[in-house]
Design an enzyme around this catalytic site. Structure first.
Site, PDB file in Angstrom:
ATOM      1  N   TYR A 158       0.828  -1.205   0.000  1.00  0.00           N
ATOM      2  CA  TYR A 158       0.000   0.000   0.000  1.00  0.00           C
ATOM      3  C   TYR A 158       0.863   1.255   0.000  1.00  0.00           C
ATOM      4  O   TYR A 158       0.641   2.172  -0.798  1.00  0.00           O
ATOM      5  CB  TYR A 158      -0.916  -0.021   1.222  1.00  0.00           C
ATOM      6  CG  TYR A 158      -1.843   1.172   1.307  1.00  0.00           C
ATOM      7  CD1 TYR A 158      -2.967   1.259   0.496  1.00  0.00           C
ATOM      8  CD2 TYR A 158      -1.600   2.203   2.215  1.00  0.00           C
ATOM      9  CE1 TYR A 158      -3.822   2.348   0.576  1.00  0.00           C
ATOM     10  CE2 TYR A 158      -2.444   3.289   2.305  1.00  0.00           C
ATOM     11  CZ  TYR A 158      -3.557   3.360   1.484  1.00  0.00           C
ATOM     12  OH  TYR A 158      -4.392   4.443   1.563  1.00  0.00           O
ATOM     13  N   LYS A 162       0.986   4.170  -2.995  1.00  0.00           N
ATOM     14  CA  LYS A 162       0.642   5.571  -2.767  1.00  0.00           C
ATOM     15  C   LYS A 162       1.847   6.487  -2.969  1.00  0.00           C
ATOM     16  O   LYS A 162       1.693   7.636  -3.410  1.00  0.00           O
ATOM     17  CB  LYS A 162       0.055   5.750  -1.369  1.00  0.00           C
ATOM     18  CG  LYS A 162      -1.300   5.064  -1.198  1.00  0.00           C
ATOM     19  CD  LYS A 162      -2.335   5.562  -2.191  1.00  0.00           C
ATOM     20  CE  LYS A 162      -3.704   4.962  -1.943  1.00  0.00           C
ATOM     21  NZ  LYS A 162      -4.737   5.473  -2.875  1.00  0.00           N
TER      22      LYS A 162
END
Length: 253
Positions: A158, A162
């Site tokens: 994750y 991002k």
């Protein structure tokens, strides 16, 4: 001259709009005056969103979209332009947020998250960017995270996805801003939604989160919407290539 935050007359598309932050963003942008195209995989939830926006006097239309399908992205975004005649704002909100210890991450885990959080986001930017560049005007807002600039345990994939969103935002801003298309990102902290309520309703987990946020509270969808509306509005015309943190000070430490 005073800053203008009004979106009246603008056409906005929000991906991942069927629930959570995306659902709230769509309603907030419609309240700010935008005509909104809401897109996600769940048609029933989108229909409910459209009904609520129209009941409040707004203009909305729903499109079924899986951002992992690049051909589908082009079809839907061109459909938005055909419906409204233009596309002024794209909010890339669709995303996955699963957590895995790094030693347990599988190839499927990696591909699933990257296909949505980064690949799908890029091709939405590309498809909308073609329309906006031809218009000579556009605002693209990519949903990043505080996890794009600080590490979060058990979020290797994750955080990587991002971080990529932030870098992509910078590059697109460099390529497109001189042609009237501003590209920015928003980086929220933990935001209470039905999707993460199970974790955040755990007092021990919540205290661990709040201990990292100087404001000592979770973000609300309205906090995120305020940043998105600013970046979508004429008030932010001189802002491009940046990631606006909505994190209560988490990343200031």
């Amino acid at each position: 001259m005073y800053p203008q935050f009004d979106l009246t007359g603008r056409v906005a598309m929000i991906t991942g709009a069927s629930k959570g932050i995306g659902f709230g963003l769509a309603k907030a942008m419609a309240h700010a005056g935008a005509k909104v195209a809401v897109a996600a995989r769940n048609g029933e939830e989108l229909d409910q969103l459209v009904s609520e926006i129209r009941a409040d006097g707004g203009d909305a239309v729903a499109f079924i979209l899986d951002v992992r399908n690049v051909k589908e992205i082009d079809s839907v975004i061109n459909g938005v332009k055909m419906h409204f005649g233009r596309l002024d704002i794209l909010v890339n909100n669709a995303g996955l947020g699963d957590n895995h210890p790094a030693v347990d991450v599988t190839e499927e885990d990696w591909d699933n998250m990257m296909n949505v959080n980064l690949k799908g986001l890029f091709f939405c930017c590309q498809s909308a960017g073609k329309i906006m560049l031809a218009q000579g005007y556009g605002k693209i807002i990519n949903m990043s995270s505080q996890a794009s600039v600080v590490g979060i345990v058990d979020h290797a994939v994750y955080c990587t996805s991002k971080g990529g969103v932030n870098q992509l935002t910078r590059v697109l801003a460099l390529e497109w801003s001189s042609r009237g298309v501003n590209v920015n990102a928003v980086g929220p902290t933990f935001t209470y939604t039905p999707g993460n309520s199970e974790r955040l309703d755990d007092p021990a987990y919540l205290e661990g989160v709040l201990g990292r946020i100087p404001n000592r509270r979770l973000a609300e969808i309205s906090d995120v919407a305020g940043a998105v509306i600013y970046l979508a509005s004429p008030a932010s015309d001189m802002v491009t290539g940046t990631t606006l943190m909505v994190d209560g000070g988490w990343t200031a430490q």
